[in-house]
Write a protein that holds these residues in place. Structure first.
Motif, mmCIF file in Angstrom:
data_model
loop_
_atom_site.group_PDB
_atom_site.id
_atom_site.type_symbol
_atom_site.label_atom_id
_atom_site.label_comp_id
_atom_site.label_asym_id
_atom_site.label_seq_id
_atom_site.Cartn_x
_atom_site.Cartn_y
_atom_site.Cartn_z
ATOM 1 N N TYR A 74 0.831 -1.198 0.000
ATOM 2 C CA TYR A 74 0.000 0.000 0.000
ATOM 3 C C TYR A 74 0.868 1.252 0.000
ATOM 4 O O TYR A 74 1.958 1.273 0.575
ATOM 5 C CB TYR A 74 -0.929 0.008 1.210
ATOM 6 C CG TYR A 74 -1.940 -1.107 1.170
ATOM 7 C CD1 TYR A 74 -2.906 -1.147 0.165
ATOM 8 C CD2 TYR A 74 -1.911 -2.124 2.100
ATOM 9 C CE1 TYR A 74 -3.823 -2.174 0.104
ATOM 10 C CE2 TYR A 74 -2.833 -3.162 2.060
ATOM 11 C CZ TYR A 74 -3.787 -3.177 1.048
ATOM 12 O OH TYR A 74 -4.689 -4.204 0.976
ATOM 13 N N PHE A 75 0.394 2.289 -0.647
ATOM 14 C CA PHE A 75 1.052 3.591 -0.710
ATOM 15 C C PHE A 75 2.405 3.545 -1.425
ATOM 16 O O PHE A 75 3.278 4.341 -1.149
ATOM 17 C CB PHE A 75 1.228 4.196 0.691
ATOM 18 C CG PHE A 75 -0.024 4.154 1.513
ATOM 19 C CD1 PHE A 75 -1.136 4.890 1.139
ATOM 20 C CD2 PHE A 75 -0.102 3.356 2.646
ATOM 21 C CE1 PHE A 75 -2.301 4.845 1.891
ATOM 22 C CE2 PHE A 75 -1.267 3.315 3.402
ATOM 23 C CZ PHE A 75 -2.375 4.060 3.017
ATOM 24 N N GLY A 105 -1.623 1.101 -5.266
ATOM 25 C CA GLY A 105 -2.104 2.094 -4.324
ATOM 26 C C GLY A 105 -2.891 1.484 -3.204
ATOM 27 O O GLY A 105 -2.809 0.292 -2.975
ATOM 28 N N PRO A 106 -3.593 2.317 -2.499
ATOM 29 C CA PRO A 106 -3.847 3.691 -2.893
ATOM 30 C C PRO A 106 -2.586 4.551 -2.813
ATOM 31 O O PRO A 106 -1.649 4.212 -2.096
ATOM 32 C CB PRO A 106 -4.900 4.170 -1.893
ATOM 33 C CG PRO A 106 -4.724 3.298 -0.703
ATOM 34 C CD PRO A 106 -4.218 1.985 -1.222
ATOM 35 N N ALA A 107 -2.599 5.624 -3.572
ATOM 36 C CA ALA A 107 -1.444 6.512 -3.591
ATOM 37 C C ALA A 107 -1.320 7.219 -2.247
ATOM 38 O O ALA A 107 -2.322 7.502 -1.592
ATOM 39 C CB ALA A 107 -1.597 7.532 -4.716
ATOM 40 N N SER A 108 -0.095 7.483 -1.860
ATOM 41 C CA SER A 108 0.122 8.174 -0.586
ATOM 42 C C SER A 108 -0.452 9.583 -0.653
ATOM 43 O O SER A 108 -0.550 10.187 -1.712
ATOM 44 C CB SER A 108 1.613 8.232 -0.274
ATOM 45 O OG SER A 108 2.307 8.870 -1.313
ATOM 46 N N TYR A 109 -0.830 10.078 0.471
ATOM 47 C CA TYR A 109 -1.378 11.416 0.683
ATOM 48 C C TYR A 109 -2.791 11.582 0.126
ATOM 49 O O TYR A 109 -3.697 11.924 0.853
ATOM 50 C CB TYR A 109 -0.471 12.516 0.121
ATOM 51 C CG TYR A 109 0.922 12.497 0.690
ATOM 52 C CD1 TYR A 109 1.139 12.436 2.056
ATOM 53 C CD2 TYR A 109 2.029 12.524 -0.142
ATOM 54 C CE1 TYR A 109 2.418 12.414 2.583
ATOM 55 C CE2 TYR A 109 3.317 12.502 0.375
ATOM 56 C CZ TYR A 109 3.499 12.448 1.735
ATOM 57 O OH TYR A 109 4.761 12.424 2.250
ATOM 58 N N ASN A 110 -2.999 11.340 -1.201
ATOM 59 C CA ASN A 110 -4.318 11.619 -1.763
ATOM 60 C C ASN A 110 -5.236 10.389 -1.786
ATOM 61 O O ASN A 110 -6.416 10.506 -2.080
ATOM 62 C CB ASN A 110 -4.203 12.225 -3.169
ATOM 63 C CG ASN A 110 -3.494 11.327 -4.153
ATOM 64 O OD1 ASN A 110 -3.396 10.112 -3.962
ATOM 65 N ND2 ASN A 110 -3.013 11.918 -5.232
ATOM 66 N N LEU A 111 -4.712 9.215 -1.503
ATOM 67 C CA LEU A 111 -5.454 7.955 -1.392
ATOM 68 C C LEU A 111 -6.223 7.562 -2.658
ATOM 69 O O LEU A 111 -7.184 6.816 -2.595
ATOM 70 C CB LEU A 111 -6.398 7.982 -0.190
ATOM 71 C CG LEU A 111 -5.733 8.238 1.159
ATOM 72 C CD1 LEU A 111 -6.776 8.275 2.266
ATOM 73 C CD2 LEU A 111 -4.662 7.208 1.450
ATOM 74 N N ILE A 112 -5.786 8.048 -3.811
ATOM 75 C CA ILE A 112 -6.395 7.666 -5.080
ATOM 76 C C ILE A 112 -5.933 6.252 -5.431
ATOM 77 O O ILE A 112 -4.756 5.917 -5.272
ATOM 78 C CB ILE A 112 -5.998 8.639 -6.197
ATOM 79 C CG1 ILE A 112 -6.549 10.027 -5.898
ATOM 80 C CG2 ILE A 112 -6.476 8.144 -7.561
ATOM 81 C CD1 ILE A 112 -6.031 11.092 -6.825
#
Length: 174
Positions: A74-75, A105-112
Protein backbone atom coordinates in the motif's frame (compact mmCIF):
# COMPACT_ATOMS: atom_id res chain seq x y z
CA UNK A 1 7.64 12.20 -31.92
CA UNK A 2 10.00 14.03 -29.58
CA UNK A 3 12.73 12.62 -27.39
CA UNK A 4 13.07 15.01 -24.46
CA UNK A 5 15.97 13.98 -22.24
CA UNK A 6 15.29 14.87 -18.61
CA UNK A 7 17.65 12.50 -16.78
CA UNK A 8 21.42 11.98 -16.82
CA UNK A 9 23.00 8.92 -18.42
CA UNK A 10 23.01 7.36 -14.94
CA UNK A 11 19.26 7.86 -14.54
CA UNK A 12 19.56 10.75 -12.10
CA UNK A 13 17.65 13.99 -12.45
CA UNK A 14 16.28 16.93 -10.60
CA UNK A 15 12.55 17.60 -10.43
CA UNK A 16 13.18 20.88 -12.25
CA UNK A 17 14.69 18.98 -15.22
CA UNK A 18 11.60 16.77 -15.49
CA UNK A 19 9.24 19.71 -15.16
CA UNK A 20 11.18 21.67 -17.81
CA UNK A 21 10.93 18.70 -20.17
CA UNK A 22 7.18 18.44 -19.63
CA UNK A 23 6.75 22.16 -20.22
CA UNK A 24 8.86 22.01 -23.38
CA UNK A 25 6.83 19.09 -24.75
CA UNK A 26 3.54 20.86 -23.99
CA UNK A 27 4.68 24.13 -25.55
CA UNK A 28 5.95 22.36 -28.66
CA UNK A 29 2.74 20.55 -29.50
CA UNK A 30 3.09 17.10 -27.93
CA UNK A 31 -0.17 15.16 -27.69
CA UNK A 32 1.20 12.52 -25.31
CA UNK A 33 3.93 12.61 -22.69
CA UNK A 34 5.29 9.22 -21.65
CA UNK A 35 7.50 9.13 -18.57
CA UNK A 36 9.21 5.97 -17.40
CA UNK A 37 10.37 7.57 -14.18
CA UNK A 38 9.18 8.42 -10.74
CA UNK A 39 10.19 9.66 -7.34
CA UNK A 40 9.21 9.18 -3.74
CA UNK A 41 6.36 11.62 -3.01
CA UNK A 42 7.93 14.05 -0.55
CA UNK A 43 5.18 16.64 -0.80
CA UNK A 44 1.87 16.35 0.99
CA UNK A 45 0.45 19.27 -0.98
CA UNK A 46 1.66 21.23 -3.99
CA UNK A 47 3.78 18.38 -5.38
CA UNK A 48 5.79 20.01 -8.20
CA UNK A 49 5.52 16.96 -10.50
CA UNK A 50 1.78 16.63 -9.92
CA UNK A 51 1.34 20.33 -10.68
CA UNK A 52 3.34 19.90 -13.91
CA UNK A 53 1.14 16.95 -14.91
CA UNK A 54 -1.98 19.01 -14.18
CA UNK A 55 -0.63 21.89 -16.28
CA UNK A 56 0.16 19.56 -19.21
CA UNK A 57 -3.29 17.95 -19.05
CA UNK A 58 -4.92 21.40 -18.98
CA UNK A 59 -2.89 22.04 -22.15
CA UNK A 60 -4.65 19.01 -23.71
CA UNK A 61 -1.68 16.66 -23.34
CA UNK A 62 -2.28 13.13 -22.07
CA UNK A 63 0.37 12.15 -19.51
CA UNK A 64 1.32 8.48 -19.07
CA UNK A 65 3.77 7.48 -16.37
CA UNK A 66 5.11 4.32 -14.79
CA UNK A 67 3.58 3.42 -11.41
CA UNK A 68 6.88 2.36 -9.88
CA UNK A 69 8.67 -0.83 -8.88
CA UNK A 70 8.31 -0.62 -5.11
CA UNK A 71 6.30 -3.90 -4.90
CA UNK A 72 2.58 -4.20 -4.34
CA UNK A 73 2.51 -2.65 -0.91
CA UNK A 74 0.00 0.00 0.00
CA UNK A 75 1.05 3.59 -0.71
CA UNK A 76 3.87 2.43 -3.02
CA UNK A 77 2.96 4.59 -6.03
CA UNK A 78 5.34 7.52 -6.41
CA UNK A 79 5.08 10.89 -8.07
CA UNK A 80 4.06 11.82 -10.75
CA UNK A 81 2.07 8.55 -11.04
CA UNK A 82 0.00 9.41 -7.97
CA UNK A 83 -1.40 12.44 -9.77
CA UNK A 84 -5.15 12.35 -10.32
CA UNK A 85 -4.53 13.53 -13.91
CA UNK A 86 -1.76 11.06 -14.85
CA UNK A 87 -2.38 7.63 -16.32
CA UNK A 88 -0.29 5.48 -13.97
CA UNK A 89 0.74 2.13 -15.45
CA UNK A 90 1.61 -1.03 -13.55
CA UNK A 91 3.46 -4.01 -15.06
CA UNK A 92 2.29 -7.51 -15.92
CA UNK A 93 3.89 -10.75 -16.96
CA UNK A 94 2.97 -12.13 -20.39
CA UNK A 95 0.17 -14.00 -18.64
CA UNK A 96 -1.53 -10.76 -17.64
CA UNK A 97 -0.78 -11.26 -13.95
CA UNK A 98 0.65 -8.32 -12.02
CA UNK A 99 4.46 -8.61 -11.71
CA UNK A 100 5.46 -9.06 -8.07
CA UNK A 101 7.31 -5.72 -7.82
CA UNK A 102 4.76 -3.49 -9.57
CA UNK A 103 3.61 -0.68 -7.27
CA UNK A 104 -0.01 -0.29 -6.35
CA UNK A 105 -2.10 2.09 -4.32
CA UNK A 106 -3.85 3.69 -2.89
CA UNK A 107 -1.44 6.51 -3.59
CA UNK A 108 0.12 8.17 -0.59
CA UNK A 109 -1.38 11.42 0.68
CA UNK A 110 -4.32 11.62 -1.76
CA UNK A 111 -5.45 7.95 -1.39
CA UNK A 112 -6.40 7.67 -5.08
CA UNK A 113 -6.50 4.06 -6.30
CA UNK A 114 -3.52 3.46 -8.59
CA UNK A 115 -2.32 2.21 -11.01
CA UNK A 116 -4.94 3.18 -13.55
CA UNK A 117 -3.94 0.41 -15.97
CA UNK A 118 -1.57 -2.50 -16.24
CA UNK A 119 0.40 -3.44 -19.35
CA UNK A 120 3.21 -5.82 -20.38
CA UNK A 121 6.24 -5.00 -18.28
CA UNK A 122 8.55 -7.90 -19.16
CA UNK A 123 10.10 -7.19 -22.55
CA UNK A 124 13.14 -7.97 -24.67
CA UNK A 125 14.86 -4.72 -25.54
CA UNK A 126 18.06 -3.48 -27.08
CA UNK A 127 20.48 -2.06 -24.56
CA UNK A 128 22.88 0.65 -25.68
CA UNK A 129 24.77 0.80 -22.39
CA UNK A 130 27.79 -0.95 -23.86
CA UNK A 131 28.48 1.52 -26.70
CA UNK A 132 32.21 1.02 -26.42
CA UNK A 133 31.78 -2.53 -27.74
CA UNK A 134 29.96 -1.17 -30.82
CA UNK A 135 27.38 -3.92 -30.49
CA UNK A 136 23.73 -3.97 -29.69
CA UNK A 137 22.74 -6.21 -26.84
CA UNK A 138 19.27 -7.59 -26.36
CA UNK A 139 18.22 -8.20 -22.80
CA UNK A 140 15.04 -9.26 -21.06
CA UNK A 141 14.19 -6.39 -18.78
CA UNK A 142 11.22 -5.81 -16.53
CA UNK A 143 9.56 -2.85 -14.89
CA UNK A 144 6.73 -0.43 -15.00
CA UNK A 145 9.06 1.68 -17.16
CA UNK A 146 8.59 -0.94 -19.87
CA UNK A 147 4.81 -1.00 -19.38
CA UNK A 148 4.15 2.75 -19.68
CA UNK A 149 5.20 3.02 -23.36
CA UNK A 150 2.65 0.33 -24.29
CA UNK A 151 -0.09 2.54 -22.89
CA UNK A 152 1.40 5.69 -24.43
CA UNK A 153 1.20 3.96 -27.82
CA UNK A 154 -2.47 3.12 -27.21
CA UNK A 155 -3.07 6.76 -26.23
CA UNK A 156 -1.45 7.93 -29.48
CA UNK A 157 -3.71 5.61 -31.49
CA UNK A 158 -6.80 6.89 -29.66
CA UNK A 159 -5.72 10.51 -30.20
CA UNK A 160 -5.28 9.76 -33.91
CA UNK A 161 -8.73 8.14 -34.15
CA UNK A 162 -10.44 10.83 -32.04
CA UNK A 163 -8.44 14.06 -32.56
CA UNK A 164 -10.71 16.20 -30.37
CA UNK A 165 -10.68 13.84 -27.38
CA UNK A 166 -9.51 15.36 -24.12
CA UNK A 167 -6.93 13.65 -21.91
CA UNK A 168 -9.80 12.77 -19.54
CA UNK A 169 -11.78 11.14 -22.37
CA UNK A 170 -8.70 9.17 -23.43
CA UNK A 171 -8.12 8.01 -19.86
CA UNK A 172 -11.76 6.99 -19.52
CA UNK A 173 -11.64 5.12 -22.85
CA UNK A 174 -8.60 3.14 -21.75
Amino acid sequence: LYNVKVLSNQGFGLLSWIISGMEWATENGADVISMSLGAYPFFLEDDPLEMAVEKAVKGNVTVVTSAGNARPAYFAVGTPAKSRDAIAVGATYGTGQLIYFSSKGPASYNLIQKPDLIAPGLVVSNWAFYKEFERTFYLEIAGTSMAAPHVAGAVALLKQAFPGASPYAIKAAL
